[in-house]
Design a protein around this motif. Structure first.
Motif, PDB file in Angstrom:
ATOM      1  N   LYS A 217       0.835  -1.208   0.000  1.00 26.43           N
ATOM      2  CA  LYS A 217       0.000   0.000   0.000  1.00 26.43           C
ATOM      3  C   LYS A 217       0.871   1.260   0.000  1.00 26.43           C
ATOM      4  O   LYS A 217       0.544   2.248  -0.652  1.00 26.43           O
ATOM      5  N   VAL A 218       1.964   1.221   0.751  1.00 22.73           N
ATOM      6  CA  VAL A 218       2.883   2.362   0.767  1.00 22.73           C
ATOM      7  C   VAL A 218       3.450   2.600  -0.631  1.00 22.73           C
ATOM      8  O   VAL A 218       3.495   3.738  -1.124  1.00 22.73           O
ATOM      9  N   ILE A 219       3.892   1.521  -1.286  1.00 25.66           N
ATOM     10  CA  ILE A 219       4.475   1.647  -2.622  1.00 25.66           C
ATOM     11  C   ILE A 219       3.426   2.107  -3.624  1.00 25.66           C
ATOM     12  O   ILE A 219       3.709   2.919  -4.519  1.00 25.66           O
ATOM     13  N   VAL A 220       2.189   1.599  -3.485  1.00 26.44           N
ATOM     14  CA  VAL A 220       1.112   2.020  -4.380  1.00 26.44           C
ATOM     15  C   VAL A 220       0.904   3.527  -4.289  1.00 26.44           C
ATOM     16  O   VAL A 220       0.848   4.235  -5.306  1.00 26.44           O
ATOM     17  N   HIS A 221       0.805   4.032  -3.067  1.00 27.65           N
ATOM     18  CA  HIS A 221       0.562   5.469  -2.892  1.00 27.65           C
ATOM     19  C   HIS A 221       1.744   6.294  -3.416  1.00 27.65           C
ATOM     20  O   HIS A 221       1.552   7.317  -4.088  1.00 27.65           O
ATOM     21  N   ARG A 237      -2.117  18.982  -3.547  1.00 29.43           N
ATOM     22  CA  ARG A 237      -2.485  17.742  -2.865  1.00 29.43           C
ATOM     23  C   ARG A 237      -1.377  17.218  -1.946  1.00 29.43           C
ATOM     24  O   ARG A 237      -1.480  16.120  -1.414  1.00 29.43           O
ATOM     25  N   GLN A 238      -0.318  18.002  -1.755  1.00 28.87           N
ATOM     26  CA  GLN A 238       0.796  17.530  -0.934  1.00 28.87           C
ATOM     27  C   GLN A 238       0.373  17.183   0.498  1.00 28.87           C
ATOM     28  O   GLN A 238       0.728  16.115   1.005  1.00 28.87           O
ATOM     29  N   PRO A 239      -0.397  18.074   1.199  1.00 29.88           N
ATOM     30  CA  PRO A 239      -0.796  17.730   2.579  1.00 29.88           C
ATOM     31  C   PRO A 239      -1.632  16.462   2.642  1.00 29.88           C
ATOM     32  O   PRO A 239      -1.421  15.607   3.517  1.00 29.88           O
ATOM     33  N   ALA A 240      -2.587  16.322   1.719  1.00 32.46           N
ATOM     34  CA  ALA A 240      -3.418  15.113   1.712  1.00 32.46           C
ATOM     35  C   ALA A 240      -2.574  13.884   1.411  1.00 32.46           C
ATOM     36  O   ALA A 240      -2.782  12.812   2.009  1.00 32.46           O
ATOM     37  N   HIS A 243      -0.639  12.965   4.460  1.00 30.84           N
ATOM     38  CA  HIS A 243      -1.524  12.339   5.457  1.00 30.84           C
ATOM     39  C   HIS A 243      -1.789  10.877   5.104  1.00 30.84           C
ATOM     40  O   HIS A 243      -1.723   9.992   5.967  1.00 30.84           O
ATOM     41  N   THR A 244      -2.066  10.631   3.815  1.00 32.31           N
ATOM     42  CA  THR A 244      -2.324   9.244   3.383  1.00 32.31           C
ATOM     43  C   THR A 244      -1.088   8.377   3.567  1.00 32.31           C
ATOM     44  O   THR A 244      -1.178   7.245   4.077  1.00 32.31           O
ATOM     45  N   LEU A 245       0.077   8.910   3.147  1.00 36.20           N
ATOM     46  CA  LEU A 245       1.301   8.129   3.277  1.00 36.20           C
ATOM     47  C   LEU A 245       1.646   7.882   4.740  1.00 36.20           C
ATOM     48  O   LEU A 245       2.114   6.797   5.102  1.00 36.20           O
ATOM     49  N   ALA A 246       1.388   8.872   5.591  1.00 34.25           N
ATOM     50  CA  ALA A 246       1.648   8.693   7.019  1.00 34.25           C
ATOM     51  C   ALA A 246       0.774   7.580   7.589  1.00 34.25           C
ATOM     52  O   ALA A 246       1.242   6.764   8.403  1.00 34.25           O
ATOM     53  N   ARG A 247      -0.479   7.528   7.147  1.00 31.08           N
ATOM     54  CA  ARG A 247      -1.371   6.468   7.624  1.00 31.08           C
ATOM     55  C   ARG A 247      -0.895   5.093   7.152  1.00 31.08           C
ATOM     56  O   ARG A 247      -0.874   4.126   7.930  1.00 31.08           O
ATOM     57  N   GLU A 248      -0.515   5.010   5.860  1.00 30.48           N
ATOM     58  CA  GLU A 248      -0.035   3.729   5.338  1.00 30.48           C
ATOM     59  C   GLU A 248       1.282   3.327   6.006  1.00 30.48           C
ATOM     60  O   GLU A 248       1.495   2.153   6.330  1.00 30.48           O
TER      61      GLU A 248
END
Length: 616
Positions: A217-221, A237-240, A243-248
């Motif tokens: 999932k990390v690599i996908v994002h 879209r950098q902040p979003a 946030h997504t990468l931090a969650r993954e």
């Protein structure tokens, strides 16, 4: 006819099938089988290395119990013999260790090379539907991080595991030979160790499967973010994204933490069992020496062996950690390799009819003697994506050889689906698509790709030179043929103005060229390929007015003597068509010559009038 699509052609799920471990073992054995000779030699070298590494304390015991007493009486022969044997075993062990490590490295790298090639070939074989359902990042994870996990285990941990297990087996035999009661105490420690290992294996397998899923999932994002970096920056879209990468990343961190926590428990419990066993050996061994039931040298050798006996357990714990990670990674790779393409090649292909020996404008492989392309037919075709509604509910169409047909209609009318079936990126749910009377499912892929070529609005270019990208249409083409193709589509003048000419590097995805120039390269590629059927899917969408006019002139040359299906939103493209089909909801609602439809009052006449108004 090709085999029906397998249910396994669905995108790779995170929940793996229950027998995936068995499939992964079969895959590993299939990789090892061609190198069975090397594996046998490696096994023998490892046995020699393990025996040489474990025999040393026996000579220590001989030196203590036999050599020293004789040396005290002036006979040093036994002592020197024991020392020489100890040194010889050390030298043999070192040489065998070097040989086994080197041979293991070579064998592992060849296995990994085979696995990487096999995975890449298979991914290329998978149908377009699979790639549209699955993400490129997930496949990158299979080819990168999962491969690295398997490689780490095969290259390093596997040989350590083998040496550890063989050493423990050899030491077990020597322990029994030295003193049976003390050996039984050691073996008693394996009862709790067995249950600890079984519990750890189950827990670790689940934990490491989570790590493989989460890192994917990390690599996908990350892959999607880098691929769409322009949109990311343009729409802030950098902040979003962070946030997504931090969650993954947090999920990956948690999965690794759980896995390492399991390793810590396993390591701690095995060491505790080993320490308790050693304490018991010291107590019982000392009592046996005091009772004259054992010699001091035997007890010393026993304690030395006991340390060597449990030291491999620590290494096995680390190897077990790598094994679980590699096992989970290999299961993920196996899931991809076990996926059958939904669009499978015919087992007994049927050759397309001969096209004669005439030469076309492309100067290529030769077309029909009358330059008529190939006839197309959609016969009772029904198609739906997966379990969705029918995109083409019931479709019939016949296109004579050499005819240029323009497809017009609103978004979602089924135009792109139609050409995907024609190029056999998908197979129809019912009915058949025929090329010169032959069902596409019966045609060999290589012949189909030579006969039918598609140009999309994406105009994808590979990293490399302009010449390399044009030569994709025919890899064996000469420089003169490449330049002729460029001249035919009006690209030659621009290329010659570049400092490096046709050797100019287009950079990543053709970023050095404009969208119109990239499309011209795509047209030159098709011209050079010289197919019988050309499919243009919005192929002039990114061209400005001057470039579009230039391409329109080139298209007349490119399409001459070929059958063509053209999807066009710009109605100027329709002017080169012999026939126009207006589609709505997967059906043909108008069919006729462009001039006849323009003169009428139907849907196409309305579209054409609206287009004319935009030019006013």
């Amino acid at each position: 006819m090709s085999a029906p699509a397998s249910a396994s052609a669905e995108a790779e799920p995170d929940a793996l099938p229950p027998d995936i471990s068995k499939r992964a073992r079969r895959l590993l054995f299939s990789l090892v089988r061609p190198r069975l000779g090397s594996v046998i030699v490696l096994s023998l070298v490892i046995v020699v290395s393990a025996c040489a590494a474990t025999i040393g304390p026996v000579f220590v015991a001989q030196a203590l119990d036999d050599g020293l007493p004789r040396a005290a009486d002036g006979d040093f022969g036994a002592l020197w013999s024991a020392i020489a044997a100890f040194v010889a075993s050390a030298l043999v062990g070192g040489a065998a260790s070097f040989a086994s490590t080197r041979l293991m490295g070579i064998t592992a790298q060849r296995i990994m090379l085979d696995l990487r090639r096999r995975l890449f070939r298979h991914i290329q074989r998978l149908d377009l539907g699979y790639h549209e359902r699955s993400t490129s990042g997930r496949l990158v994870a299979r080819q990168s991080s999962d491969m690295e996990s398997v490689q780490d285990f095969l290259s390093f941990a596997l040989i350590e595991s083998a040496l550890g297990i063989l050493s423990m087996a050899a030491i077990a035999v020597i322990l029994v030979w030295l003193n049976v009661p003390l050996a039984l105490i050691v073996f008693a420690g394996f009862i709790p160790l067995f249950f600890v290992s079984r519990a750890a294996q189950r827990a670790q397998r689940t934990a490491y499967r989570r790590t493989r899923t989460s890192i994917a999932k990390v690599i996908v994002h990350f892959t999607e973010t880098m691929g769409g970096i322009r949109a990311v920056q343009a729409f802030r879209r950098q902040p979003a994204g962070r946030h997504t990468l931090a969650r993954e990343d947090e999920q990956y961190c948690d999965a690794n933490t759980d896995a390492l926590r399991g390793v810590a428990w396993f390591s701690g419990l095995t060491r505790l069992i080993g320490n308790v066993t050693q304490f018991a050996i010291v107590i019982v061994g000392a009592w046996l020496v005091l009772e004259d039931a054992a010699q001091v040298g035997v007890l010393a050798a026993f304690l030395l062996y006991l340390r060597r006996f449990y030291n491999p357990l620590d290494e096995l714990v680390q190897s077990f950690n790598l094994y679980q990670s590699a096992s989970a990674a290999l299961e993920k790779i196996t899931a991809v390799l076990d996926t059958e393409p939904a669009v499978a090649e015919a087992r007994e292909p049927v050759a397309l009819p001969a096209t004669g020996g005439g030469e076309r404008a492309g100067g290529g492989r030769g077309g029909r003697a009358d330059g008529a392309g190939r006839a197309l037919e959609f016969r009772g075709v029904r198609f739906a994506y997966g379990d969705g509604p029918d995109v083409l509910p019931s479709f019939d169409l016949a296109v004579p050889a050499g005819q240029t047909v323009a497809l017009v209609g609103s978004t979602g009318a089924g135009k792109s689906t139609l050409v995907k079936l024609l190029t056999r990126f998908y197979d129809p749910s019912a009915g058949a698509v025929l090329l010169d009377g032959v069902d596409l499912r019966e045609v060999a892929n290589a012949q189909l790709r030579r006969a039918v070529v598609m140009v999309t609005q994406e105009s994808f270019l590979f990293s490399g030179t302009i010449a390399d990208n044009i030569r994709v249409g025919r890899p064996e083409a000469t420089d003169a043929q490449v330049e002729a193709a460029a001249r035919a589509v009006g690209l030659d003048d621009y290329v010659r103005r570049l400092p490096a000419g046709y050797a100019t590097d287009v950079k990543k995805r053709g970023g050095r060229l404009s969208s119109g120039q990239r499309q011209l390269v795509s047209f030159a590629r098709v011209f050079l390929a010289d197919p019988d059927v050309i499919v243009l899917d919005e192929a002039t969408a990114h061209l400005d007015i001057p470039s579009e006019r230039l391409v329109q002139n080139a298209l007349e040359t490119v399409l001459r003597g070929r059958t063509a299906i053209v999807i066009a939103h710009r109605l100027s493209t329709v002017e080169i068509a012999d026939r126009v089909l207006v589609m709505e909801h997967g059906r043909i609602v108008e069919d006729g010559k462009p001039a006849d439809l323009i003169a009428g009052t139907g849907r196409f006449a309305q579209l054409h009038a609206a287009w004319r108004d935009t030019l006013a």
